[in-house]
Design a protein around this motif. Structure first.
Motif, PDB file in Angstrom:
ATOM      1  N   ARG A  70       0.909   4.085  -2.865  1.00  0.00           N
ATOM      2  CA  ARG A  70       0.648   5.482  -2.525  1.00  0.00           C
ATOM      3  C   ARG A  70       1.745   6.389  -3.091  1.00  0.00           C
ATOM      4  NH1 ARG A  70      -0.119   5.399   2.989  1.00  0.00           N
ATOM      5  NH2 ARG A  70       2.119   5.528   3.261  1.00  0.00           N
TER       6      ARG A  70
ATOM      7  N   ALA B 172       0.833  -1.206   0.000  1.00  0.00           N
ATOM      8  CA  ALA B 172       0.000   0.000   0.000  1.00  0.00           C
ATOM      9  C   ALA B 172       0.865   1.252   0.000  1.00  0.00           C
ATOM     10  CB  ALA B 172      -0.940  -0.011   1.204  1.00  0.00           C
TER      11      ALA B 172
ATOM     12  N   VAL C 152      -6.175  -5.316   0.373  1.00  0.00           N
ATOM     13  CA  VAL C 152      -5.993  -3.906   0.065  1.00  0.00           C
ATOM     14  C   VAL C 152      -6.616  -3.664  -1.300  1.00  0.00           C
ATOM     15  CG1 VAL C 152      -4.303  -2.133  -0.528  1.00  0.00           C
ATOM     16  CG2 VAL C 152      -3.907  -3.580   1.430  1.00  0.00           C
ATOM     17  N   TRP C 153      -7.505  -2.687  -1.356  1.00  0.00           N
ATOM     18  CA  TRP C 153      -8.087  -2.257  -2.626  1.00  0.00           C
ATOM     19  C   TRP C 153      -7.304  -1.044  -3.092  1.00  0.00           C
ATOM     20  CZ3 TRP C 153     -11.898  -4.293  -5.630  1.00  0.00           C
ATOM     21  CH2 TRP C 153     -12.612  -5.357  -5.081  1.00  0.00           C
ATOM     22  N   VAL C 154      -6.791  -1.090  -4.305  1.00  0.00           N
ATOM     23  CA  VAL C 154      -6.046   0.022  -4.890  1.00  0.00           C
ATOM     24  C   VAL C 154      -6.908   0.574  -6.017  1.00  0.00           C
ATOM     25  CG1 VAL C 154      -3.902   0.723  -5.988  1.00  0.00           C
ATOM     26  CG2 VAL C 154      -3.884  -1.158  -4.352  1.00  0.00           C
TER      27      VAL C 154
ATOM     28  N   TRP D  34      -1.559   6.334  -6.290  1.00  0.00           N
ATOM     29  CA  TRP D  34      -2.817   5.590  -6.215  1.00  0.00           C
ATOM     30  C   TRP D  34      -3.396   5.672  -4.805  1.00  0.00           C
ATOM     31  CZ3 TRP D  34      -4.648   4.258 -10.747  1.00  0.00           C
ATOM     32  CH2 TRP D  34      -3.758   4.065 -11.800  1.00  0.00           C
TER      33      TRP D  34
ATOM     34  N   HIS E  85      -5.737   3.903  -1.759  1.00  0.00           N
ATOM     35  CA  HIS E  85      -5.953   2.520  -1.333  1.00  0.00           C
ATOM     36  C   HIS E  85      -6.891   2.479  -0.132  1.00  0.00           C
ATOM     37  CE1 HIS E  85      -2.615   3.835   1.234  1.00  0.00           C
ATOM     38  NE2 HIS E  85      -3.127   3.014   2.126  1.00  0.00           N
TER      39      HIS E  85
ATOM     40  N   LYS F 157      -7.632  -0.250   3.030  1.00  0.00           N
ATOM     41  CA  LYS F 157      -7.213  -1.478   3.716  1.00  0.00           C
ATOM     42  C   LYS F 157      -8.427  -2.117   4.383  1.00  0.00           C
ATOM     43  CE  LYS F 157      -2.721   0.499   4.773  1.00  0.00           C
ATOM     44  NZ  LYS F 157      -1.826   0.922   5.852  1.00  0.00           N
TER      45      LYS F 157
END
Length: 120
Positions: free
Chosen positions: A40, A36, A57-59, A44, A46, A48
């Motif tokens: 970052r 993450a 983790v969604w990015v 991007w 993110h 958690k």
């Protein structure tokens, strides 16, 4: 000689299983934090999600909701890997290289979601 002690093996194995699961969860969180941070640095956003199992983790990028990726960390064959798709694994020891790959994938997805000039 004293009386033999009665040991409850089921309770002990349950405690060990809990410890291994909890330790694995914390390790997965640590690897996902590293990824993450690397994402970052590339600009991007993110999210958690560590309360579920496996932690993820969604990015994503603002304005392009279709360009999101979900990444989990898990043990496969004694090694920790990032799982992006069910069949694609990347080693956790190479978080910077994995972030580069994900960066390319997300940029490609963003280009596909943008409306083309002259197309309605």
């Amino acid at each position: 000689m004293g009386a033999a002690r009665q040991v409850k093996v089921a309770r002990w194995s349950g405690a060990m299983r809990w410890w291994r699961v909890r330790h694995g969860h914390a390790t997965a969180e640590w690897y996902l934090d590293v990824l993450a941070h690397a994402m970052r640095e590339r600009g991007w956003s993110h999210l958690k999600v560590y309360v579920e199992s496996p932690p993820a983790v969604w990015v994503f990028c603002k304005g392009a909701e279709d360009a999101a990726l979900c990444v989990t960390a898990k043990r496969v064959g004694g090694r920790w890997v990032y799982q992006v798709w069910p069949s694609i694994h990347y080693p956790c020891y190479a978080a910077v290289q994995v972030a580069n790959v994900l960066d390319d994938v997300l940029r490609d997805r963003m280009d596909r979601t943008k409306p083309r000039a002259g197309v309605r």
